[in-house]
Design an enzyme around this catalytic site. Structure first.
Site, mmCIF file in Angstrom:
data_model
loop_
_atom_site.group_PDB
_atom_site.id
_atom_site.type_symbol
_atom_site.label_atom_id
_atom_site.label_comp_id
_atom_site.label_asym_id
_atom_site.label_seq_id
_atom_site.Cartn_x
_atom_site.Cartn_y
_atom_site.Cartn_z
ATOM 1 N N GLY A 40 -4.688 -6.027 -34.824
ATOM 2 C CA GLY A 40 -5.964 -6.189 -34.665
ATOM 3 C C GLY A 40 -6.781 -4.791 -35.066
ATOM 4 N N LEU A 41 -8.405 -5.111 -35.171
ATOM 5 C CA LEU A 41 -9.359 -3.192 -35.347
ATOM 6 C C LEU A 41 -9.621 -3.044 -34.344
ATOM 7 C CD1 LEU A 41 -12.346 -5.108 -37.451
ATOM 8 C CD2 LEU A 41 -10.570 -4.070 -38.148
ATOM 9 N N SER A 42 -9.098 -1.836 -34.339
ATOM 10 C CA SER A 42 -9.494 -0.557 -33.291
ATOM 11 C C SER A 42 -11.126 -1.575 -32.231
ATOM 12 C CB SER A 42 -9.961 0.651 -33.850
ATOM 13 O OG SER A 42 -10.382 1.043 -32.352
ATOM 14 N N GLY A 43 -10.613 -1.120 -31.273
ATOM 15 C CA GLY A 43 -11.880 -2.225 -30.663
ATOM 16 C C GLY A 43 -11.988 -3.830 -30.663
ATOM 17 N N ALA A 44 -10.668 -4.578 -30.552
ATOM 18 C CA ALA A 44 -10.502 -5.503 -31.167
ATOM 19 C C ALA A 44 -10.264 -5.951 -29.539
ATOM 20 C CB ALA A 44 -9.917 -6.349 -31.673
ATOM 21 N N GLY A 45 -10.012 -5.205 -29.013
ATOM 22 C CA GLY A 45 -9.412 -5.925 -27.261
ATOM 23 C C GLY A 45 -8.022 -5.884 -27.369
ATOM 24 N N LYS A 46 -7.067 -5.431 -27.580
ATOM 25 C CA LYS A 46 -6.232 -5.165 -28.203
ATOM 26 C C LYS A 46 -5.154 -4.620 -26.559
ATOM 27 C CE LYS A 46 -4.644 -2.403 -31.508
ATOM 28 N NZ LYS A 46 -6.630 -2.869 -32.327
ATOM 29 N N SER A 47 -5.914 -3.283 -26.921
ATOM 30 C CA SER A 47 -5.325 -2.421 -24.990
ATOM 31 C C SER A 47 -5.526 -3.640 -24.017
ATOM 32 C CB SER A 47 -5.603 -1.389 -25.353
ATOM 33 O OG SER A 47 -5.485 -0.327 -26.350
ATOM 34 N N SER A 114 -2.075 -1.663 -35.952
ATOM 35 C CA SER A 114 -0.841 -2.503 -37.177
ATOM 36 C C SER A 114 -1.294 -2.768 -38.601
ATOM 37 C CB SER A 114 0.339 -3.143 -36.431
ATOM 38 O OG SER A 114 -0.137 -4.145 -35.458
HETATM 39 P P1 ADP Z 1 -8.432 -2.185 -29.061
HETATM 40 O O1 ADP Z 1 -6.826 -1.731 -27.904
HETATM 41 O O2 ADP Z 1 -7.817 -3.384 -29.775
HETATM 42 O O3 ADP Z 1 -8.450 -1.250 -29.410
HETATM 43 P P2 ADP Z 1 -9.933 -2.050 -26.490
HETATM 44 O O4 ADP Z 1 -8.452 -2.816 -25.675
HETATM 45 O O5 ADP Z 1 -10.049 -0.533 -26.204
HETATM 46 O O6 ADP Z 1 -9.540 -2.262 -28.100
HETATM 47 O O7 ADP Z 1 -10.938 -2.243 -26.292
HETATM 48 C C1 ADP Z 1 -11.919 -3.203 -26.742
HETATM 49 C C2 ADP Z 1 -13.199 -3.834 -26.046
HETATM 50 O O8 ADP Z 1 -13.244 -5.385 -25.816
HETATM 51 C C3 ADP Z 1 -12.873 -3.587 -24.158
HETATM 52 O O9 ADP Z 1 -14.387 -2.906 -24.116
HETATM 53 C C4 ADP Z 1 -13.684 -4.905 -23.723
HETATM 54 O O10 ADP Z 1 -13.329 -5.140 -22.709
HETATM 55 C C5 ADP Z 1 -13.848 -6.207 -24.642
HETATM 56 N N1 ADP Z 1 -13.743 -7.217 -24.852
HETATM 57 C C6 ADP Z 1 -14.743 -8.542 -24.020
HETATM 58 N N2 ADP Z 1 -14.295 -9.233 -24.704
HETATM 59 C C7 ADP Z 1 -12.909 -9.077 -24.737
HETATM 60 C C8 ADP Z 1 -11.924 -10.499 -25.042
HETATM 61 N N3 ADP Z 1 -11.583 -11.350 -24.777
HETATM 62 N N4 ADP Z 1 -10.547 -9.387 -24.730
HETATM 63 C C9 ADP Z 1 -9.474 -8.193 -25.262
HETATM 64 N N5 ADP Z 1 -11.169 -7.820 -25.058
HETATM 65 C C10 ADP Z 1 -12.464 -8.139 -24.915
#
Ligand code: ADP
Length: 209
Positions: A40-47, A114
């Site tokens: 997914g996109l950056s900030g999507a919630g993968k980590s 990815s």
């Molecule tokens: P990525 O790894 O995709 O770049 P991050 O996990 O670093 O994204 O950040 C995602 C942000 O979105 C976090 O601040 C997290 O708390 C928030 N968030 C809100 N809802 C969700 C959800 N359902 N799943 C994952 N993250 C979420």
């Protein structure tokens, strides 16, 4: 451990079979080795999701490991940029490492943008059917940009960062992922529960886990 489909560069490399097999490791662990691939996109919630799923699995006694994009780029892939060619190599290396972990009986959770479908499909093709669980973290770019967890969208919009996924580099959403989670709006707990259920459904986890 199964032999890779990629032939070695040297012809003097001979495969050695382990006596402690994957099946024995999995019997001991009471779960299958697998790759759960968050994209997914950056900030999507993968980590966030990968670590939350790992927490839940660890508490149930499962053997797990998270391979995280930024961490891998500090070491194994520290020589790679964000050009298309280097992104492809990044995912190839990560796929090989994930496969090694999986064959050690571990549930590997990978958190990489990815962005290219072909790269994800290549990793899928490296492992057996049902061992690769693609989880699409579907969050609209507007939500990701509002979160801007690492301040990267601001920099990308300002032109400070080039090749930024979703802005100056493409993201190809999965056509047929094992699971799509709505990380833009759903709660983290719901996304964790959906991921665990997808793993149970595929026999990676026992029903009781
Ligand atoms: P990525 O790894 O995709 O770049 P991050 O996990 O670093 O994204 O950040 C995602 C942000 O979105 C976090 O601040 C997290 O708390 C928030 N968030 C809100 N809802 C969700 C959800 N359902 N799943 C994952 N993250 C979420």
């Amino acid at each position: 451990m199964t032999q890779s489909s990629t032939p070695p560069a040297s012809s003097n490399v001979v495969w050695h079979n382990a006596t402690v097999t994957r099946a024995r490791r999995e019997a001991q662990n009471q779960h299958k080795g697998a790759i759960v691939w968050f994209t997914g996109l950056s900030g999507a919630g993968k980590s966030t999701l990968a670590h939350a799923v790992e927490e839940a699995l660890h508490q149930q006694g499962c053997r797990t490991f998270v391979l995280d994009g930024d961490n891998v780029r500090h070491g194994l892939c520290g020589d790679l940029s964000f050009s298309s060619a280097d992104r492809i190599e990044n995912i190839r290396r990560v796929g090989e490492v994930a496969k090694l972990f999986m064959e050690a009986g571990v549930i590997v959770l990978t958190a990489f943008i990815s962005p290219f479908r072909a790269d994800r499909e290549r990793v899928r093709g490296m492992v057996g059917h049902g061992e690769f669980v693609e989880v699409y973290c579907n969050s609209p770019i507007e939500v990701c940009e509002t979160r801007d967890v690492k301040g990267l969208y601001k920099k990308a919009r300002a032109g400070v960062i080039s090749d930024f996924t979703g802005i100056s580099s493409p993201y190809e959403a999965p056509d047929n992922p094992e699971l799509t989670v709505n990380t833009g709006a759903a709660t983290l707990d719901n996304c964790v529960a959906d991921t665990l259920e997808a793993m149970r459904k595929r026999g990676i986890l026992q029903r009781s886990l």
